[in-house]
Write an enzyme that holds these catalytic residues in place. Structure first.
Site, PDB file in Angstrom:
ATOM      1  N   GLU A  79      17.254  -9.362   1.469  1.00  0.00           N
ATOM      2  CA  GLU A  79      17.831  -8.845   2.868  1.00  0.00           C
ATOM      3  C   GLU A  79      18.633  -7.690   2.956  1.00  0.00           C
ATOM      4  O   GLU A  79      19.765  -7.823   3.514  1.00  0.00           O
ATOM      5  CB  GLU A  79      18.146 -10.162   3.574  1.00  0.00           C
ATOM      6  CG  GLU A  79      17.388 -11.248   3.590  1.00  0.00           C
ATOM      7  CD  GLU A  79      16.163 -11.098   4.479  1.00  0.00           C
ATOM      8  OE1 GLU A  79      16.042 -10.108   5.113  1.00  0.00           O
ATOM      9  OE2 GLU A  79      15.100 -12.254   4.506  1.00  0.00           O
ATOM     10  N   ALA A  80      18.636  -6.781   1.886  1.00  0.00           N
ATOM     11  CA  ALA A  80      19.759  -5.815   1.906  1.00  0.00           C
ATOM     12  C   ALA A  80      19.924  -4.934   2.953  1.00  0.00           C
ATOM     13  O   ALA A  80      20.745  -4.096   2.941  1.00  0.00           O
ATOM     14  CB  ALA A  80      19.161  -5.010   0.445  1.00  0.00           C
ATOM     15  N   GLN A  81      18.809  -4.918   3.814  1.00  0.00           N
ATOM     16  CA  GLN A  81      18.943  -4.021   4.981  1.00  0.00           C
ATOM     17  C   GLN A  81      20.232  -4.486   5.829  1.00  0.00           C
ATOM     18  O   GLN A  81      20.647  -3.726   6.357  1.00  0.00           O
ATOM     19  CB  GLN A  81      17.754  -4.185   5.605  1.00  0.00           C
ATOM     20  CG  GLN A  81      17.451  -5.537   6.622  1.00  0.00           C
ATOM     21  CD  GLN A  81      16.732  -6.568   5.713  1.00  0.00           C
ATOM     22  OE1 GLN A  81      16.498  -6.478   4.585  1.00  0.00           O
ATOM     23  NE2 GLN A  81      16.482  -7.560   6.480  1.00  0.00           N
ATOM     24  N   SER A 111      10.408 -10.754  -1.096  1.00  0.00           N
ATOM     25  CA  SER A 111      11.111 -12.040  -1.828  1.00  0.00           C
ATOM     26  C   SER A 111      10.332 -12.401  -2.998  1.00  0.00           C
ATOM     27  O   SER A 111      10.866 -12.901  -3.880  1.00  0.00           O
ATOM     28  CB  SER A 111      11.259 -12.969  -0.604  1.00  0.00           C
ATOM     29  OG  SER A 111      12.169 -12.386   0.522  1.00  0.00           O
ATOM     30  N   ASP A 117       6.790  -8.791   5.326  1.00  0.00           N
ATOM     31  CA  ASP A 117       5.644  -9.512   4.708  1.00  0.00           C
ATOM     32  C   ASP A 117       4.919  -8.586   3.414  1.00  0.00           C
ATOM     33  O   ASP A 117       3.959  -8.772   3.378  1.00  0.00           O
ATOM     34  CB  ASP A 117       4.429  -9.576   5.855  1.00  0.00           C
ATOM     35  CG  ASP A 117       4.532 -10.577   6.848  1.00  0.00           C
ATOM     36  OD1 ASP A 117       5.708 -11.329   6.692  1.00  0.00           O
ATOM     37  OD2 ASP A 117       4.155 -10.674   7.896  1.00  0.00           O
ATOM     38  N   CYS A 118       5.731  -7.646   3.025  1.00  0.00           N
ATOM     39  CA  CYS A 118       5.043  -7.061   1.926  1.00  0.00           C
ATOM     40  C   CYS A 118       5.151  -7.565   0.700  1.00  0.00           C
ATOM     41  O   CYS A 118       5.015  -7.155  -0.545  1.00  0.00           O
ATOM     42  CB  CYS A 118       5.619  -5.532   2.009  1.00  0.00           C
ATOM     43  SG  CYS A 118       7.288  -5.464   1.659  1.00  0.00           S
ATOM     44  N   GLY A 119       6.137  -8.829   0.593  1.00  0.00           N
ATOM     45  CA  GLY A 119       6.151  -9.406  -0.541  1.00  0.00           C
ATOM     46  C   GLY A 119       7.375  -8.934  -1.402  1.00  0.00           C
ATOM     47  O   GLY A 119       7.668  -9.339  -2.516  1.00  0.00           O
TER      48      GLY A 119
END
Ligand SMILES: [Zn+2]
Length: 244
Positions: free
Chosen positions: A110-112, A39, A35-37
């Protein structure tokens, strides 16, 4: 296929040309809690790059919609290519070149979920092909451990930045850690990088269980409340209201 430079506008060479005129490219990693923005920022970076006449490819993971995209809560969205653990991102870029498309930069959301090998492939694209890479991902999983892709990006990226938009814990302090809540209680054990389970990171407020037995959701907490396992009284889920 070589585009001619418009008058007076700085010319960004096509991929083939960039090898002859190597400009340093960079691997930049933006990370933060849900939710930290991330994207939203990914799409903003893409917009800024495109406005400069650069050509990019957007990648994402864990999108099961059938029409992969990077979308943000503020309503922006753009089509993306879905990658999985078996994707060689170098080949993916070479395929674009072979089809006659420029690739000046990559946006990786979604690089994690990237494997260590894929992060190394991204670094190779930066160093050998001068493709700029902007990766965006979660910092830690629900156990408060770095995701594998995140860890490798920390190790290899030229620049690592915490996304500056603060997510607040229910107590008002900045939230840093992603808690997994099953049936109203915080859990610290369980599958972590099961895509079917963690993929809804892009819409983490949603109930997101792989099975429908117990509702699973994610909640961002400050470190203190993460350690204590205190979810607060915020009505973030149907079970929470009853606790009050
Ligand atoms: Zn707190």
């Amino acid at each position: 296929m070589t585009p001619s430079p418009p008058n007076g506008i700085p010319f960004v060479p096509a991929a083939g040309d960039r090898r002859r005129h190597p400009a340093p490219a960079h691997l930049v990693f933006f990370h933060g809690p849900m939710d930290c923005g991330k994207s939203t920022l990914a799409l903003q970076v893409d917009h800024n790059q495109r406005r400069q006449g650069r050509h990019g490819v957007l990648l994402t993971q864990g999108d099961r919609s059938g029409s992969p995209q990077i979308s943000s809560r503020v309503g922006l969205r753009r089509a993306a290519l879905e990658v999985d653990a078996g994707t060689d991102v170098r080949l993916l870029v070479r395929d674009h070149w072979a089809a006659g498309h420029r690739v000046d930069y990559l946006i990786v959301d979604e690089a994690q979920f990237l494997t260590g090998a894929q992060v190394e492939q991204l670094a190779e694209l930066v160093d050998e092909s001068h493709v700029d890479v902007y990766a965006f991902g979660l910092t830690t999983d629900f156990r408060a451990r770095l995701f594998p892709g995140t860890q490798r990006l920390f190790e290899l990226a030229d620049d690592v930045q915490r996304v500056q938009v603060q997510v607040l814990c229910w107590c008002g302090l900045p939230g840093l850690l992603n808690a997994r809540v099953v049936g109203g209680a915080m859990v610290r054990e369980g599958a972590t990088v099961v895509v079917a389970d963690t993929a809804p990171a892009s819409s983490p407020d949603d109930v997101a269980g792989p099975a429908d037995d117990a509702p699973v959701r994610y909640q961002v907490l400050c470190r203190r409340h993460y350690v204590r396992g205190e979810l607060g009284r915020a009505p973030t889920g149907p079970g929470q209201l009853a606790l009050r």
